[in-house]
Design an enzyme around this catalytic site. Sequence first.
Site, short mmCIF file in Angstrom:
data_model
loop_
_atom_site.label_atom_id
_atom_site.label_comp_id
_atom_site.label_asym_id
_atom_site.label_seq_id
_atom_site.Cartn_x
_atom_site.Cartn_y
_atom_site.Cartn_z
CG HIS A 159 -9.79 -10.03 0.02
ND1 HIS A 159 -8.78 -10.89 0.39
CD2 HIS A 159 -10.22 -9.46 1.17
CE1 HIS A 159 -8.61 -10.84 1.71
NE2 HIS A 159 -9.47 -9.98 2.20
CG ASP A 375 9.47 7.84 1.77
OD1 ASP A 375 9.19 8.51 0.75
OD2 ASP A 375 10.37 8.17 2.56
#
Length: 435
Positions: A159, A375
């Site tokens: 992070h 995808d």
Amino acid sequence: MKSMDFKVQVVESSFVTPTEPAPRKGLWLSSLDLVQANKGHTPTIYLYSSNDVGAADFFNVARLKEAMARALVAFYPLAGRLGVSNDDGRMEISCNGEGALFVIAHADDLSIEDVKEFKPSPELRRLFVPRIEPSSIILAIQVTFLKCGGVALGTALHHVAIDASSAFHFFQTWAAFSKHGDRAAVEFPCHDRTLLRARSPPTVHPDALLTLHPKLIFSNPEGPLAFEVFTISRDQVASLKHLCCGMSTFCTLSALIWQCTCVVRQLPPESEVRIVFPADLRRRMRPPLPDHYFGNAVFRLCATGAAGEIGTVALGSVAARIKGAIERMDDELVRSAIDYFEMAEMDKRPALRGTLPPTDMHITSWFGRPQYDADFGWGKPQFMSRAESVRGGYVHLMNDEGTTDDGGGSGDVRMLVCMEAVNIKELGRLLYAKL
């Protein structure tokens, strides 16, 4: 079903490096990056089905690695390591091109449907998110092939390097290179983090701390914590928004969970309660940050009220408090937040896996984020979620399986809640009673 009953066998572990030499330098981190340093790596999991693809090369590892190597050219900090500047001892990213950790594994006893039954937990993370050694690695990926032919893609991004918006940008780019190769349309990230440099001298506006919430307080829970996922349909979201005069999905659902939590916790009516949430500053600055600024461009805002009032007033009134905090986020508040964290001493201790006070609630929203736009050439993920959530008082809002939401409520919603076990069943009962 318990995830600890199953085993995942790692068959390969390697590092993927950029296809072109990365700029070798120390990347300066802003105060908004540094404040995230003790959170470590954010674990997520994507599930992909091979049923509708029928491709012999489903999740071809060589193709995935080649696509990642190409993506890391533009996203070169993710191939670096966390380090410390020789000049001032400040944490930085050493852009050395050492690469991202890439793990391949097999889970011969688990199907996609099995994995969907697991709740975010340390065990789920252990199975599907790679173990990171050394901890200076910024990006780690695990591709786990399941018995049904599907794939679990586990990810871990530190992070301190990036926020959710930047993380999803990287995954979109990696997926585009895998699916389209040379025809991939790539939007390059902006790595100039000095755009969020503190003013000289740093100056915090007197009113900033009324909205900015700089520090969360954790303690060991008095009793066991429980985790539950509440699903809210598109129609239910629309009805709630109507009650709140058309406010955003985030304001509406945050108001609902805040109000219900105040009731089930039976807090004294005069207790001050607080809802805390990260807010994206990219479009709030003047001038705005460049498109695809790569780094942490968020900080926490808060709304407050008396427990008795929050628990009993109209839902629209609670939502309006949250909206009001968001509307107060202007350029001066952003600059004050940057300056505040620049002056504050960085907490280098690992974040506690405890619980917030019963008066506090933390909500993170992924609404409007392209978490399903991943995808790789074999279809979008059926499912995406955090792999672990262990802090009491934390709520994550995200779109349900395969749906998209631009923040306007165009799909079903999942509400991931971690709180004290003694109250979570009553919370679910009350929450659905209000829908």
